[in-house]
Design a protein around this motif. Sequence first.
Motif, PDB file in Angstrom:
ATOM      1  N   PRO B 249      -6.259  -2.160  -5.285  1.00  0.00           N
ATOM      2  CA  PRO B 249      -5.632  -2.640  -4.039  1.00  0.00           C
ATOM      3  C   PRO B 249      -6.049  -1.804  -2.832  1.00  0.00           C
ATOM      4  O   PRO B 249      -6.198  -2.345  -1.732  1.00  0.00           O
ATOM      5  CB  PRO B 249      -4.127  -2.524  -4.315  1.00  0.00           C
ATOM      6  CG  PRO B 249      -3.965  -1.870  -5.629  1.00  0.00           C
ATOM      7  CD  PRO B 249      -5.272  -1.907  -6.338  1.00  0.00           C
ATOM      8  N   ALA B 314      -2.611 -13.976   1.779  1.00  0.00           N
ATOM      9  CA  ALA B 314      -1.992 -13.330   0.628  1.00  0.00           C
ATOM     10  C   ALA B 314      -2.688 -13.748  -0.671  1.00  0.00           C
ATOM     11  O   ALA B 314      -2.936 -12.920  -1.556  1.00  0.00           O
ATOM     12  CB  ALA B 314      -0.511 -13.680   0.569  1.00  0.00           C
ATOM     13  N   ALA B 318      -4.484 -11.157  -3.230  1.00  0.00           N
ATOM     14  CA  ALA B 318      -4.033 -11.091  -4.619  1.00  0.00           C
ATOM     15  C   ALA B 318      -5.207 -11.403  -5.557  1.00  0.00           C
ATOM     16  O   ALA B 318      -5.401 -10.730  -6.572  1.00  0.00           O
ATOM     17  CB  ALA B 318      -2.894 -12.079  -4.851  1.00  0.00           C
ATOM     18  N   THR B 321      -7.619  -8.481  -5.815  1.00  0.00           N
ATOM     19  CA  THR B 321      -7.031  -7.382  -6.577  1.00  0.00           C
ATOM     20  C   THR B 321      -7.093  -7.698  -8.079  1.00  0.00           C
ATOM     21  O   THR B 321      -7.484  -6.849  -8.884  1.00  0.00           O
ATOM     22  CB  THR B 321      -5.570  -7.157  -6.139  1.00  0.00           C
ATOM     23  OG1 THR B 321      -5.548  -6.988  -4.719  1.00  0.00           O
ATOM     24  CG2 THR B 321      -4.988  -5.933  -6.791  1.00  0.00           C
TER      25      THR B 321
END
Lengths: 78, 334
Positions: B249, B314, B318, B321
């Motif tokens: 992240p 988002a 995500a 990651t």
Amino acid sequence: MKTIKVLGSGCSKCIKTAEIITKVAAEVGAEVDVIKETDPEAIMNYGVMSTPAVVIDEQVVHSGSIPSQDAIRGWLKS
Amino acid sequence: MFEIFTRLADWLVYQLMGLSADTKLGDALHFFVEDVSKIYVLLVVMIYVIALARASLNVERVRDFLAGRNRGFGYLLGSGFGAITPFCSCSSIPVFLGFTSAGIPVGITMAFLLTSPLINEVAVLLLMSLLGWKFTLLYVVVGMGVGILGGVFLDQIRAERWLQSFARKALERGKQQGKQQQPAQSSGPAEKLSFAERHQFAKGETGEIFGRVWKWVIIGVGLGAALHGFVPDGWIESHLGDGQWWSVPAAVLLGIPLYSNATGVIPVMESLIVNGLPIGTTLAFCMSTVAASFPEFILLKQVMQWRLLAILFAVLLAAFTLVGWIFNLLTPFI
């Protein structure tokens, strides 16, 4: 007097397109009104997907690249 | 075949400039000259060849092809075309609206637009020559996967609710038309291009793409060379080499404000991997740099409401990651 619209979101190619049309028009002595159209809804309504595009008298004559000087001369003549 | 570039760098750096291969500067400069010359030659040759082959492919034809396709297959096609169709990122908004007004679901359109910056011929080419075919294949599969799953997700949450109203209406109209008949403004039968026309197109493309990316190559390889010559060997490996969970992240966040295209970031990837950064962390960093950038997102505001933009952002973070974590876990088995 022709109204010429350059469609595009204001990227450098669209600005160059408008400049080159103005320049060629001055060279051949054609009276034109060059407008930059950046509104996405207006661009969509012309059915254009690749910018810059050129619209003369509400007809899309070119899209996807900076037009060549020869092409511009052709549009101005007709 | 690539040996000639090593020789060129030997000659230029060690002989002409008289630097020693044992100094940091000599080492870094050698790396820089070798990579830049190799990449430039490859770019010019390959962009030309690829452009010859795809001279007749454009976004208008992709739209006509995608309109009225069944959904499941549509995401895969959308993402695939996103990878191979050339278009300038300043055209993303007109392309989005063009697809939308042809009644193509938002998810399929976004699969196209998300995949497009991640995968293109220049990126694939650089990856092949710098990191080998296995890694390239992995990169392409992951890039398309992010595009496809992102698209499916957006349709699942009915993302079209949060388009700007004119775009939503255009989508409705497009769907209605699509049911009645095939696309109203079809671009006509595929025109046959002569070789001369293809050559013209390919020449133009080569000039244009090279004109756009050459400086990114210098920046990317320059950074890579700096990493190569000046970051102590093993530093990255000993600090980040275990693929600590937080490093992924962190890499994604670091990539957001950095904005580059795939061409610039790939030479950096090479150096990071050679220096021992785990593959997953590297992939996460690079994808975030290429695909999640604020200027692009601000452009999308013209057709999407804030809520959808935030969701999209988002989802991307995500996804990158997860990609990073999964690859770090799988590395021992690759």
